[in-house]
Scaffold this active site. Structure first.
Site, PDB file in Angstrom:
ATOM      1  CG  ASN A 158     -98.148  -5.311  38.127  1.00  0.00           C
ATOM      2  OD1 ASN A 158     -97.037  -5.081  37.651  1.00  0.00           O
ATOM      3  ND2 ASN A 158     -98.569  -6.520  38.402  1.00  0.00           N
ATOM      4  CE1 TYR A 159     -95.981  -5.013  44.009  1.00  0.00           C
ATOM      5  CE2 TYR A 159     -96.810  -6.372  42.224  1.00  0.00           C
ATOM      6  CZ  TYR A 159     -96.751  -6.059  43.560  1.00  0.00           C
ATOM      7  OH  TYR A 159     -97.470  -6.813  44.467  1.00  0.00           O
ATOM      8  CG  ASP A 236     -99.774 -11.246  24.951  1.00  0.00           C
ATOM      9  OD1 ASP A 236     -99.644 -10.008  24.908  1.00  0.00           O
ATOM     10  OD2 ASP A 236    -100.852 -11.858  24.743  1.00  0.00           O
ATOM     11  N   GLY A 238     -93.882  -9.689  25.748  1.00  0.00           N
ATOM     12  CA  GLY A 238     -92.618 -10.369  26.049  1.00  0.00           C
ATOM     13  C   GLY A 238     -92.328 -11.482  25.061  1.00  0.00           C
ATOM     14  CD  GLU A 253     -93.827 -12.258  36.395  1.00  0.00           C
ATOM     15  OE1 GLU A 253     -94.965 -12.534  35.973  1.00  0.00           O
ATOM     16  OE2 GLU A 253     -93.571 -11.351  37.195  1.00  0.00           O
ATOM     17  CB  CYS A 287     -97.953 -11.645  37.158  1.00  0.00           C
ATOM     18  SG  CYS A 287     -96.643 -11.343  38.305  1.00  0.00           S
ATOM     19  NE  ARG A 440     -92.535  -9.697  42.381  1.00  0.00           N
ATOM     20  CZ  ARG A 440     -92.131  -8.445  42.623  1.00  0.00           C
ATOM     21  NH1 ARG A 440     -90.859  -8.132  42.556  1.00  0.00           N
ATOM     22  NH2 ARG A 440     -92.995  -7.492  42.903  1.00  0.00           N
TER      23      ARG A 440
HETATM   24  O1  G3H Z   1     -97.234  -8.804  38.970  1.00  0.00           O
HETATM   25  C1  G3H Z   1     -96.254  -9.497  39.115  1.00  0.00           C
HETATM   26  C2  G3H Z   1     -95.430  -9.416  40.313  1.00  0.00           C
HETATM   27  O2  G3H Z   1     -94.164  -9.980  40.075  1.00  0.00           O
HETATM   28  C3  G3H Z   1     -96.118 -10.055  41.495  1.00  0.00           C
HETATM   29  O3  G3H Z   1     -95.489  -9.686  42.650  1.00  0.00           O
HETATM   30  O4  G3H Z   1     -96.410 -11.437  44.154  1.00  0.00           O
HETATM   31  O5  G3H Z   1     -95.258  -9.422  45.069  1.00  0.00           O
HETATM   32  O6  G3H Z   1     -97.493  -9.219  44.012  1.00  0.00           O
HETATM   33  P1  G3H Z   1     -96.205  -9.954  44.056  1.00  0.00           P
END
Ligand code: G3H
Length: 478
Positions: A158-159, A236, A238, A253, A287, A440
């Protein structure tokens, strides 16, 4: 056109000896978009050897020079946003504007990390022995922070760029070498990002990017004896990594079920906007997304109406058009989300919109009157579906939040700051946001999950510290 993206090792772009590739499916078109090398275990071994030896001289490179190279990489990354943003759109269906934002945020993160690194690593401690009972002032203790060695970075889909650099930059500034294993969806974005580090001129072997199937090289990488630290973000998997990894620091995370507790005195317009932003941005594939709304019964009708009106305005379509809601990452993900929705339907949840799906594209859905016996009350959809549970007391909300296996973030909406602080203290999550959706960033804030949400804390400063060890030298006076 059949071209297979090369992997990066020893400062060069290479083709795997496996002769095999991994296809990346465009989530929106569901057609193959890119191909990357399916690297072998021998190639992993070679990369680890290079990482080990490059790290030795990197650790001796002056801190200011390490910082200078990171600043250079940050600038190159920002100047070359386009190919990364384009591949983010194509391989993870992130809306075009958000894809650009991800790259810019990543450049800023690298620069901040370089600055923070020179400060916190440029300082040591000096202790004197006579503060401890029975000692004279005959021992001078000097401490400093030293690197761990080889850091293995595994970011999620996702990132892919941002959560890769949030691991790479702290590792490098602290004097570690770095092996990156990108997610399959997101691998091409990662390769473009690594190219920016390549152009910045880091020493050969210091950074590698190895692509391939998790089933073939995943365990091999995470259990590799050369690895001195694993920084992982994802699902999971992880938990199984943490069981198999050696005696090394882990930073993980692993998702969340972030609760949004809404009190009777809350500003409901503010809450509604935050549920939209928190629950539906990047189609809920964060997340830190709002994953359950726990609202006091007396204001629930009004809040649901407000959110409904805003959901109606969300655009649904291709990421190229900057649609608010885009296809979720894969067919299996869409099927999983649909499973949660159908379970809620059977058990009597109120559908505020009609459920609609075309391929991997799921229309935004608000589910009201969700009860604890429904899966969606507990499971993480990672999609554009937000459940609302009506509560009759704040305690009920806190209890629901704390009954989750996850403990990443949460949020509380109220105008009473005293209540907000007490609720924050009672919520078993790594962070609680007062009057805003979970998030985050800013990226130097500490970021950590409790329970199954992870281990170790992130954020620039914490990541640098996690990727170092304390070394002490004691001068014994005669
Ligand atoms: O998907 C998990 C990321 O750490 C969330 O980051 O709060 O910037 O979207 P964000």
């Amino acid at each position: 056109d059949g071209e297979v993206y090369k992997y990066y090792a020893d400062g060069e772009w290479k083709t795997s000896s496996s002769g095999k590739s991994v296809a990346i499916i465009n989530p929106a078109t569901r057609k193959p978009q890119y191909k990357v090398q399916a690297c072998t275990q021998e190639e992993v071994n070679a990369v680890m050897e290079m990482a080990k030896s490059a790290q030795k001289s990197w650790a001796k490179t002056p801190l200011w020079k390490r910082a200078e190279l990171l600043h250079k990489a940050a600038a190159i990354l920002k100047d070359n946003k386009a190919p990364m943003a384009e591949s983010l759109v194509k391989e993870i269906a992130k809306p075009a504007k958000d894809s650009v934002t991800e790259v810019v945020r990543s450049g800023d993160l690298i620069s901040y990390c370089a600055e923070e690194g020179v400060r916190i690593l440029g300082e040591g401690k000096f202790l004197l022995s006579d503060s401890f009972p029975g000692n004279d002032r005959t021992k001078y203790c000097l401490t400093s922070k030293i690197p761990l060695g080889v850091v293995l970075a595994i970011p999620p889909f996702n990132y892919p760029v941002n959560l890769a650099v949030s691991k790479i930059a702290p590792a490098l500034i602290a004097g570690n070498s770095l092996v990156l294993k990108p997610p399959t969806q997101g691998a091409v974005s990662c390769l473009h990002m690594v190219h920016c580090f390549h152009l910045a001129g880091f020493p050969k072997g210091l950074i590698s990017c190895i692509t391939g199937k998790g089933s073939e090289i995943g365990d091999f990488l995470t259990m590799h004896p050369a690895v001195n630290c694993i920084s992982f973000t994802g699902g999971d998997t992880g938990i199984s990594i943490s069981k198999k990894a050696g005696m090394i620091p882990l930073q993980m995370e692993l998702g969340g079920k972030d609760a949004c507790i809404v009190l009777e005195d809350a500003d409901l317009d503010l809450v509604a906007s935050n549920i939209i932003k928190g629950g539906f941005s990047y189609s809920g594939q964060r997340c830190t997304a709002v994953k359950v709304v726990l609202v006091m019964e007396s204001v629930a009708d009004e809040l649901v109406e407000k959110v409904k009106a805003k959901v109606a305005k969300l655009t649904v379509g291709p990421p190229e058009d900057n649609s608010d809601i885009t296809a979720v990452v894969s067919e299996s993900s869409a099927n999983f989300i649909e499973g949660l929705v159908m379970d809620a339907k059977e058990k009597g949840a109120t559908f505020c919109q009609e459920y609609k799906r075309e391929g991997n594209l799921i229309w935004p859905l608000l589910l009201d009157n969700v009860r604890p016996d429904m899966r969606i009350a507990w499971e993480e959809p990672f999609g554009p579906v937000v459940p609302v549970l009506r509560i009759s007391s704040v305690e009920e909300g806190i209890n629901h939040c704390n009954a989750s296996n996850f403990g990443l973030q949460g949020c509380v909406f109220t105008k009473d700051i005293n209540k907000a602080i007490l609720i924050s203290d009672a919520m078993e999550t790594g962070t609680v946001q007062i009057n805003s959706a979970p998030a985050r960033g800013p990226d130097h804030f500490p970021f950590q999950g409790l329970k199954d949400s992870g281990i170790g804390s992130q954020g620039v400063t914490n990541s640098i510290n996690l990727m170092t060890k304390v070394k002490t030298t004691v001068i014994n006076l005669p």
